[in-house]
Design a protein around this motif. Structure first.
Motif, PDB file in Angstrom:
ATOM      1  N   PHE A  37      33.272  60.795  12.343  1.00 45.39           N
ATOM      2  CA  PHE A  37      32.437  61.921  12.115  1.00 45.39           C
ATOM      3  C   PHE A  37      30.989  61.086  12.649  1.00 45.39           C
ATOM      4  O   PHE A  37      31.186  60.303  13.107  1.00 45.39           O
ATOM      5  CB  PHE A  37      32.016  62.438  11.044  1.00 45.39           C
ATOM      6  CG  PHE A  37      33.498  62.908  10.347  1.00 45.39           C
ATOM      7  CD1 PHE A  37      34.271  63.176  10.192  1.00 45.39           C
ATOM      8  CD2 PHE A  37      32.707  64.623   9.852  1.00 45.39           C
ATOM      9  CE1 PHE A  37      34.862  63.524   9.317  1.00 45.39           C
ATOM     10  CE2 PHE A  37      34.016  65.298   9.479  1.00 45.39           C
ATOM     11  CZ  PHE A  37      35.032  64.679   9.983  1.00 45.39           C
ATOM     12  N   ARG A  38      29.902  62.121  12.707  1.00 42.80           N
ATOM     13  CA  ARG A  38      28.959  61.383  12.961  1.00 42.80           C
ATOM     14  C   ARG A  38      27.753  62.261  12.706  1.00 42.80           C
ATOM     15  O   ARG A  38      27.409  63.510  12.766  1.00 42.80           O
ATOM     16  CB  ARG A  38      28.500  61.801  14.852  1.00 42.80           C
ATOM     17  CG  ARG A  38      28.752  62.426  16.213  1.00 42.80           C
ATOM     18  CD  ARG A  38      28.005  62.757  16.728  1.00 42.80           C
ATOM     19  NE  ARG A  38      28.292  63.760  17.493  1.00 42.80           N
ATOM     20  CZ  ARG A  38      28.332  64.432  19.231  1.00 42.80           C
ATOM     21  NH1 ARG A  38      27.781  63.344  19.707  1.00 42.80           N
ATOM     22  NH2 ARG A  38      28.515  65.358  19.471  1.00 42.80           N
ATOM     23  N   GLN A  39      26.131  61.449  12.372  1.00 37.12           N
ATOM     24  CA  GLN A  39      25.315  61.823  12.165  1.00 37.12           C
ATOM     25  C   GLN A  39      23.838  61.864  12.722  1.00 37.12           C
ATOM     26  O   GLN A  39      23.833  59.991  12.764  1.00 37.12           O
ATOM     27  CB  GLN A  39      25.536  61.621  10.586  1.00 37.12           C
ATOM     28  CG  GLN A  39      23.596  62.222   9.737  1.00 37.12           C
ATOM     29  CD  GLN A  39      24.028  62.458   8.407  1.00 37.12           C
ATOM     30  OE1 GLN A  39      24.572  61.331   7.662  1.00 37.12           O
ATOM     31  NE2 GLN A  39      23.642  63.327   7.668  1.00 37.12           N
ATOM     32  N   ALA A  40      22.934  62.172  13.422  1.00 40.55           N
ATOM     33  CA  ALA A  40      21.953  62.310  13.688  1.00 40.55           C
ATOM     34  C   ALA A  40      20.863  62.339  12.719  1.00 40.55           C
ATOM     35  O   ALA A  40      21.498  63.013  11.631  1.00 40.55           O
ATOM     36  CB  ALA A  40      22.020  63.359  15.016  1.00 40.55           C
ATOM     37  N   SER A  63      31.673  69.653  21.598  1.00 37.60           N
ATOM     38  CA  SER A  63      30.692  69.222  22.287  1.00 37.60           C
ATOM     39  C   SER A  63      31.310  68.361  22.799  1.00 37.60           C
ATOM     40  O   SER A  63      30.480  67.218  23.228  1.00 37.60           O
ATOM     41  CB  SER A  63      29.427  68.673  20.918  1.00 37.60           C
ATOM     42  OG  SER A  63      29.934  67.695  20.300  1.00 37.60           O
ATOM     43  N   VAL A  64      32.571  66.946  22.098  1.00 36.90           N
ATOM     44  CA  VAL A  64      32.701  65.975  23.178  1.00 36.90           C
ATOM     45  C   VAL A  64      34.163  66.116  23.497  1.00 36.90           C
ATOM     46  O   VAL A  64      34.556  64.923  24.310  1.00 36.90           O
ATOM     47  CB  VAL A  64      32.977  64.768  22.239  1.00 36.90           C
ATOM     48  CG1 VAL A  64      31.485  64.716  21.231  1.00 36.90           C
ATOM     49  CG2 VAL A  64      34.813  65.089  21.220  1.00 36.90           C
ATOM     50  N   LEU A  86      28.493  58.841  27.712  1.00 37.85           N
ATOM     51  CA  LEU A  86      26.921  59.543  26.944  1.00 37.85           C
ATOM     52  C   LEU A  86      26.481  60.144  27.031  1.00 37.85           C
ATOM     53  O   LEU A  86      25.113  60.023  27.968  1.00 37.85           O
ATOM     54  CB  LEU A  86      27.336  58.256  26.400  1.00 37.85           C
ATOM     55  CG  LEU A  86      28.260  57.784  25.679  1.00 37.85           C
ATOM     56  CD1 LEU A  86      27.739  56.462  24.918  1.00 37.85           C
ATOM     57  CD2 LEU A  86      27.987  59.095  24.084  1.00 37.85           C
ATOM     58  N   LYS A  87      25.708  61.579  26.201  1.00 38.33           N
ATOM     59  CA  LYS A  87      24.632  61.899  26.446  1.00 38.33           C
ATOM     60  C   LYS A  87      23.716  62.130  25.366  1.00 38.33           C
ATOM     61  O   LYS A  87      23.098  61.308  24.600  1.00 38.33           O
ATOM     62  CB  LYS A  87      24.574  63.707  26.349  1.00 38.33           C
ATOM     63  CG  LYS A  87      25.591  64.089  27.186  1.00 38.33           C
ATOM     64  CD  LYS A  87      26.358  65.518  27.302  1.00 38.33           C
ATOM     65  CE  LYS A  87      27.067  66.069  28.218  1.00 38.33           C
ATOM     66  NZ  LYS A  87      27.373  67.465  28.100  1.00 38.33           N
ATOM     67  N   PRO A  88      22.120  61.974  26.044  1.00 33.97           N
ATOM     68  CA  PRO A  88      21.240  61.685  24.183  1.00 33.97           C
ATOM     69  C   PRO A  88      21.163  62.227  23.349  1.00 33.97           C
ATOM     70  O   PRO A  88      21.201  61.845  22.638  1.00 33.97           O
ATOM     71  CB  PRO A  88      19.695  62.295  25.256  1.00 33.97           C
ATOM     72  CG  PRO A  88      19.829  61.818  26.899  1.00 33.97           C
ATOM     73  CD  PRO A  88      21.739  62.123  27.108  1.00 33.97           C
ATOM     74  N   GLU A  89      21.848  63.215  23.429  1.00 35.34           N
ATOM     75  CA  GLU A  89      22.724  64.150  22.357  1.00 35.34           C
ATOM     76  C   GLU A  89      23.545  63.470  21.419  1.00 35.34           C
ATOM     77  O   GLU A  89      24.068  63.523  20.233  1.00 35.34           O
ATOM     78  CB  GLU A  89      22.416  65.402  22.415  1.00 35.34           C
ATOM     79  CG  GLU A  89      23.621  66.282  23.609  1.00 35.34           C
ATOM     80  CD  GLU A  89      22.973  65.922  24.841  1.00 35.34           C
ATOM     81  OE1 GLU A  89      21.953  65.206  25.242  1.00 35.34           O
ATOM     82  OE2 GLU A  89      23.521  66.846  25.905  1.00 35.34           O
ATOM     83  N   ASP A  90      24.489  62.281  21.820  1.00 34.07           N
ATOM     84  CA  ASP A  90      25.729  61.880  21.147  1.00 34.07           C
ATOM     85  C   ASP A  90      25.560  60.297  20.379  1.00 34.07           C
ATOM     86  O   ASP A  90      26.082  60.423  19.936  1.00 34.07           O
ATOM     87  CB  ASP A  90      26.236  61.698  22.173  1.00 34.07           C
ATOM     88  CG  ASP A  90      27.257  62.392  22.812  1.00 34.07           C
ATOM     89  OD1 ASP A  90      27.577  62.101  24.147  1.00 34.07           O
ATOM     90  OD2 ASP A  90      27.570  62.937  22.642  1.00 34.07           O
ATOM     91  N   ALA A  91      23.628  60.338  20.302  1.00 29.21           N
ATOM     92  CA  ALA A  91      23.103  59.479  19.578  1.00 29.21           C
ATOM     93  C   ALA A  91      23.226  59.668  18.014  1.00 29.21           C
ATOM     94  O   ALA A  91      22.324  60.860  17.487  1.00 29.21           O
ATOM     95  CB  ALA A  91      21.696  59.299  19.830  1.00 29.21           C
ATOM     96  N   VAL A 120      21.492  56.257  22.953  1.00 31.95           N
ATOM     97  CA  VAL A 120      21.657  56.663  24.554  1.00 31.95           C
ATOM     98  C   VAL A 120      20.575  56.767  25.011  1.00 31.95           C
ATOM     99  O   VAL A 120      19.539  58.212  24.598  1.00 31.95           O
ATOM    100  CB  VAL A 120      22.485  58.218  24.544  1.00 31.95           C
ATOM    101  CG1 VAL A 120      23.057  58.024  25.719  1.00 31.95           C
ATOM    102  CG2 VAL A 120      23.871  57.585  23.461  1.00 31.95           C
ATOM    103  N   SER A 121      20.391  56.124  25.631  1.00 24.69           N
ATOM    104  CA  SER A 121      18.279  56.982  26.345  1.00 24.69           C
ATOM    105  C   SER A 121      18.662  57.864  27.432  1.00 24.69           C
ATOM    106  O   SER A 121      20.345  57.436  28.425  1.00 24.69           O
ATOM    107  CB  SER A 121      17.766  55.187  26.606  1.00 24.69           C
ATOM    108  OG  SER A 121      18.673  54.957  27.405  1.00 24.69           O
ATOM    109  N   SER A 122      17.741  58.794  28.020  1.00 23.34           N
ATOM    110  CA  SER A 122      17.726  59.412  28.618  1.00 23.34           C
ATOM    111  C   SER A 122      16.986  58.656  29.884  1.00 23.34           C
ATOM    112  O   SER A 122      16.763  57.766  30.018  1.00 23.34           O
ATOM    113  CB  SER A 122      17.513  60.844  28.380  1.00 23.34           C
ATOM    114  OG  SER A 122      15.659  60.022  27.710  1.00 23.34           O
TER     115      SER A 122
END
Length: 122
Positions: A37-40, A63-64, A86-91, A120-122
Motif C-alpha cells: 500500500f502507499r500513502q501520500a 494507477s501502477v 516512476l512518476k511524481p504522483e507515485d511519491a 520522485v522529482s519531476s
C-alpha cells in the motif's frame, strides 16, 4: 513477534526505477498473501498490489499496472515491489502488509510494516 521491515525507498527522478523489499519474520510467510500500500501526504492509504501465497496470482491498482511488478521469495521470506517508470504522483510512503486472506482492501490486512519513503522529482 511478527515483523515486516521495508527497505529500498529513496529519491529518484521521474522515469527512474526503484525496487522495494520487505523482510518478514514471525509468521508462516508461505501461508500468507502479501501486499503493498502507499500513502501520500494529505491522502488516504491506497492499495498498490497484492500477491498470492505461492506467487502465482497478482493484482495491481490501475494507477501502477504495467509499471510495477510484485514478486516474492518464499525461501527468503521476502516480498518485492519493482517500480519502473516512476512518476511524481507515485511519491508516498510505501507499506508492506499481510492480509488474513488475498485482498486489495486495507481492512483485511492485520500485519503492517513501518513504511519506506519514495520521493520522485519531476
Amino acid at each position: 513477534q511478527v515483523q515486516l521491515v521495508e527497505s529500498g525507498g529513496g529519491l529518484v527522478q521521474a522515469g527512474d526505477s526503484l525496487r522495494l523489499s520487505c523482510a518478514v519474520s514471525g509468521l508462516t510467510f508461505s501461508g500468507r498473501a502479501m501486499g503493498w500500500f502507499r500513502q501520500a501526504p494529505g491522502k488516504e492509504r491506497e492499495f498498490v498490489s497484492v500477491i498470492s501465497r505461492s506467487g502465482g496470482i497478482t493484482y495491481y491498482a490501475d494507477s501502477v499496472k504495467g509499471r510495477f511488478t510484485i514478486s516474492r521469495d518464499n525461501a527468503k521470506n521476502t516480498v518485492h515491489l519493482q517500480m519502473d517508470n516512476l512518476k511524481p504522483e507515485d511519491a508516498a510512503i510505501y507499506y508492506c502488509a499481510s492480509p488474513r486472506t488475498y485482498s486489495a482492501k486495507a481492512r483485511d490486512y492485520d500485519y503492517w510494516g513501518q513504511g519506506t519513503q519514495v520521493t520522485v522529482s519531476s
